[in-house]
Scaffold this active site. Sequence first.
Site, PDB file in Angstrom:
ATOM      1  CB  CYS A  42      -3.609  12.838  -4.106  1.00 25.22           C
ATOM      2  SG  CYS A  42      -1.850  12.751  -4.544  1.00 25.22           S
ATOM      3  CG  ASP A  44      -1.081   7.885  -5.527  1.00 29.31           C
ATOM      4  OD1 ASP A  44      -1.414   6.854  -6.139  1.00 29.31           O
ATOM      5  OD2 ASP A  44      -0.147   7.908  -4.698  1.00 29.31           O
ATOM      6  NE  ARG A  46      -0.300   4.459  -4.907  1.00 26.02           N
ATOM      7  CZ  ARG A  46       0.651   4.594  -3.987  1.00 26.02           C
ATOM      8  NH1 ARG A  46       1.171   3.524  -3.433  1.00 26.02           N
ATOM      9  NH2 ARG A  46       1.083   5.784  -3.623  1.00 26.02           N
ATOM     10  CG  HIS A  98      -3.328   9.226  -0.819  1.00 22.10           C
ATOM     11  ND1 HIS A  98      -2.216   8.426  -0.923  1.00 22.10           N
ATOM     12  CD2 HIS A  98      -3.078  10.300  -1.616  1.00 22.10           C
ATOM     13  CE1 HIS A  98      -1.355   8.974  -1.754  1.00 22.10           C
ATOM     14  NE2 HIS A  98      -1.842  10.120  -2.200  1.00 22.10           N
ATOM     15  CB  CYS A 101       0.226  11.658   0.213  1.00 24.54           C
ATOM     16  SG  CYS A 101       0.207  12.792  -1.198  1.00 24.54           S
TER      17      CYS A 101
HETATM   18 CO    CO Z   1      -0.734  11.660  -2.945  1.00 25.14          CO
END
Ligand code: CO
Length: 209
Positions: A42, A44, A46, A98, A101
């Site tokens: 992803c 993302d 993080r 994750h 999400c």
């Molecule tokens: Co995500």
Amino acid sequence: MRISKKLFEKNKRWAEKVKKSTPDFFLNLSKQQKPEYLWIGCSDSRVPANEIVDMLPGEIFVHRNIANLVVHTDLNCLSVIQYAVEILKVKHIIICGHYGCGGIQAAFDNKEHGLIDNWLRNIKDIYRYHQVQIDSLQGKKEKINLLCELNVVEQVANICHTTIIQGAWKAGQKLAVHGWIYSIQDGILKDLDVCVTNLDEISQIHRIK
Ligand code: CO
């Protein structure tokens, strides 16, 4: 607005630190890349691929998009997969989702988000396939986290159904596709045990003879 000089300063310090511990690091890397892993994760911020598995530049080939999807018509993702499999000859492909999400959460709700709703519709399809199982859970968080896991399982299947992966297996190339999920809360990866390593393990409907 100009970007802060801070990033360039941080980069300089990082490059110096790496050179100090391994003087030929960049020189060796500049000659070739030979990663064993392709990571599809992803976007993302993080969930950074290299850091999570503690790998240096050169060790992992990476593609990231919202909610780590492998969409049959996504030329970007398919091109990354083709290059990784046919040229770099990676041995492992990791689909890593994750928990919590944002993409999965957005697909779970019925709100309008604009253009991205067309991308998220792929996740709504997965919800539809598993609606009974997901809706049987009590809390919204639990439902979303199950959908995060089921999404990984679905993307493992999607990648295995591509002509690229099937072609590699037919040619006798050693290649395993893994489905993992990461917890932002504790930094720990979990193997969803959906590893696929050959044509016999994919659905008859998608198998190309
Ligand atoms: Co995500």
